[in-house]
Enzyme design. Structure first.
Site, mmCIF file in Angstrom:
data_model
loop_
_atom_site.group_PDB
_atom_site.id
_atom_site.type_symbol
_atom_site.label_atom_id
_atom_site.label_comp_id
_atom_site.label_asym_id
_atom_site.label_seq_id
_atom_site.Cartn_x
_atom_site.Cartn_y
_atom_site.Cartn_z
ATOM 1 N N CYS A 212 33.929 48.995 33.306
ATOM 2 C CA CYS A 212 35.316 48.890 32.821
ATOM 3 C C CYS A 212 35.978 47.553 33.113
ATOM 4 O O CYS A 212 37.116 47.323 32.683
ATOM 5 C CB CYS A 212 36.157 50.019 33.400
ATOM 6 S SG CYS A 212 36.293 49.984 35.205
ATOM 7 N N GLY A 213 35.300 46.670 33.846
ATOM 8 C CA GLY A 213 35.865 45.344 34.093
ATOM 9 C C GLY A 213 37.206 45.401 34.795
ATOM 10 O O GLY A 213 37.396 46.145 35.769
ATOM 11 N N TRP A 214 38.149 44.612 34.297
ATOM 12 C CA TRP A 214 39.483 44.558 34.900
ATOM 13 C C TRP A 214 40.427 45.645 34.370
ATOM 14 O O TRP A 214 41.613 45.620 34.636
ATOM 15 C CB TRP A 214 40.107 43.184 34.676
ATOM 16 C CG TRP A 214 39.469 42.094 35.473
ATOM 17 C CD1 TRP A 214 39.580 41.880 36.817
ATOM 18 C CD2 TRP A 214 38.616 41.050 34.997
ATOM 19 N NE1 TRP A 214 38.853 40.788 37.199
ATOM 20 C CE2 TRP A 214 38.252 40.249 36.101
ATOM 21 C CE3 TRP A 214 38.128 40.711 33.729
ATOM 22 C CZ2 TRP A 214 37.418 39.144 35.981
ATOM 23 C CZ3 TRP A 214 37.290 39.601 33.618
ATOM 24 C CH2 TRP A 214 36.949 38.833 34.729
ATOM 25 N N GLY A 215 39.891 46.579 33.600
ATOM 26 C CA GLY A 215 40.667 47.748 33.215
ATOM 27 C C GLY A 215 41.522 47.609 31.972
ATOM 28 O O GLY A 215 42.324 48.502 31.674
ATOM 29 N N TYR B 129 37.001 39.885 28.779
ATOM 30 C CA TYR B 129 35.930 38.896 28.882
ATOM 31 C C TYR B 129 34.785 39.309 27.969
ATOM 32 O O TYR B 129 33.631 39.429 28.371
ATOM 33 C CB TYR B 129 35.476 38.793 30.338
ATOM 34 C CG TYR B 129 34.682 37.544 30.674
ATOM 35 C CD1 TYR B 129 34.832 36.363 29.944
ATOM 36 C CD2 TYR B 129 33.803 37.534 31.745
ATOM 37 C CE1 TYR B 129 34.117 35.229 30.266
ATOM 38 C CE2 TYR B 129 33.075 36.406 32.085
ATOM 39 C CZ TYR B 129 33.235 35.255 31.333
ATOM 40 O OH TYR B 129 32.517 34.118 31.660
ATOM 41 N N CYS C 169 27.132 28.614 24.232
ATOM 42 C CA CYS C 169 27.196 29.963 23.669
ATOM 43 C C CYS C 169 27.901 29.964 22.314
ATOM 44 O O CYS C 169 27.467 30.655 21.387
ATOM 45 C CB CYS C 169 27.895 30.909 24.639
ATOM 46 S SG CYS C 169 26.925 31.268 26.121
ATOM 47 N N THR D 260 32.880 50.845 37.699
ATOM 48 C CA THR D 260 32.498 49.453 37.901
ATOM 49 C C THR D 260 31.770 49.356 39.232
ATOM 50 O O THR D 260 31.952 50.216 40.109
ATOM 51 C CB THR D 260 33.719 48.518 37.899
ATOM 52 O OG1 THR D 260 33.300 47.172 38.177
ATOM 53 C CG2 THR D 260 34.751 48.932 38.941
#
Length: 382
Positions: free
Chosen positions: A176-179, A137, A354, A197
């Site tokens: 790290c978000g979702w890794g 993301y 964006c 996280t």
């Protein structure tokens, strides 16, 4: 602006319309015009609402169906390139009209709003369809890529090459978000990764993704870290740190980085040093977020590190956001029962606004590599 266009949607030819129309015309945008980037107004109160409430009024009126635009991304590119958000009407009387309306609005507004949560409470059903298999993301790297998945893998590889990873190194991934990055580094570069996280849901997903690898995903605030790592990386997290915490952030990185280590910061950035956050983005997308400037990063880092490389590929975020938008629309029939039509308009507005901002080069995407001063310098991958 012809009177026939005004009559088509019963737009009142009043002062609010006249002021808004004058401003939009500076960006080459017509009200109810023929171009895909022209706006089609459905509610005659649109003009007063936008002039009174600014960015928040523009976004919320779109969510409410008060106006349409076939190419929102192009609309925002034109608006930002023309600098409309900083412009005022030509006549002092009109400037005072807007100022008075906004002052009155601030004092009298008592509407209750659903704040922020809509973005962060989104289910994995949306993200697994909109994002690539690595669940990235953040901005992809389109230098040699034609598809989103390839561009995101290219971004991950670019990070690893800039960090000059070698087998056995210990790497810290802050936010790290979702890794996806942790998994990629451990699988392809034989390094040991600690990811932190503050999202229990992301921790669970990342742990599952990295099963069997030398990866430790912790539910931990980065400020509590006190360890030693060969490399530190942080992708898409600095935007949420806030100016008051920039010094703390770099102090923590400094404390946890070995003397000969490297640190890579991947962040969206602002052209200007400005503590103001777009009100619509703050309310619906990233509450309490703030885009750092070159000056702010330099000031916070200079007592800790040598800046070895500063890479701007913000134009690639435009392509990334449009790819997400196309995938979002394509997957909508599968997930529509889980979300409202207003949410669909909100998310479409966010992705396109964006994309337009990056295309207009109003906001940037930076990868900055820091060291403590490498003898003979650092050759950085591109």
């Amino acid at each position: 602006m012809s009177s026939s266009c005004i009559e088509e949607v019963s737009v009142r030819d009043d002062n609010w319309f006249r002021i808004a129309n004058e401003l939009l015309s500076r960006a080459g945008i017509q009200v109810n015009g023929p171009s895909a980037s022209d706006i089609q107004v459905k509610n005659p109160d649109f003009f007063k609402r936008v002039l009174q409430e600014g960015s928040l009024g523009l976004g919320e009126s779109y969510m409410d169906g008060w106006w349409e635009c076939d190419r929102l991304d192009v609309f925002f590119t034109k608006v930002l390139r023309a600098g409309l958000e900083k412009q005022l009407p030509r006549h002092l009387k009109d400037t005072l009209r807007i100022a008075g309306a906004r002052l009155f609005n601030l004092q009298s507004k008592k509407r209750a709003w659903i704040v922020g949560k809509e973005h962060y409470d989104l289910g994995n059903d949306l993200f697994t369809r909109m994002l690539d298999p690595q669940m990235q993301y953040s901005c992809a790297y389109w230098k040699d890529a034609e598809h989103l998945e390839d561009a995101q893998i290219a971004k991950l590889r670019l990070i690893c090459e800039k960090l000059q990873l070698k087998p056995g190194m210990r790497v810290l991934d802050i936010g790290c978000g979702w890794g996806g990055l942790a998994q990629f580094m451990a699988q392809n570069y034989a390094v040991s990764v600690v990811g932190v996280t503050i999202s229990a849901e992301q921790q669970k997903h990342a742990q599952q993704r990295c099963l069997g690898l030398d990866v430790d995903i912790r539910l931990q605030d980065y400020r509590d870290l006190n360890d030693q790592f060969d490399r530190i990386v942080s992708v898409g997290m600095f935007e949420h740190v806030g100016p008051k915490n920039y010094d703390t952030y770099f102090t923590v990185v400094d404390r946890n980085l070995k003397p000969d280590g490297l640190f890579l910061l991947h962040t969206i950035g602002s052209r200007r040093t400005d503590h103001n956050v777009d009100p619509w983005i703050d309310r619906y997308i990233f509450p309490n977020g703030c885009l750092p400037s070159v000056r702010q990063i330099a000031n916070a880092s200079e007592s800790h590190f040598v800046m070895e490389d500063w890479h701007n590929f913000g134009a690639d975020y435009d392509k990334t956001l449009i790819a997400w938008y196309e995938r979002f629309l394509a997957s909508w029939p599968e997930i529509a029962d889980n979300y409202s039509e207003r949410f669909k308009r909100m998310f479409s507005y966010y992705l396109n606004a964006c994309a337009g901002a990056f295309r207009a080069r109003d906001i940037q995407l930076w990868q900055v590599v820091f060291s403590r001063g490498i003898e003979h310098g650092l050759r950085v991958a591109r």
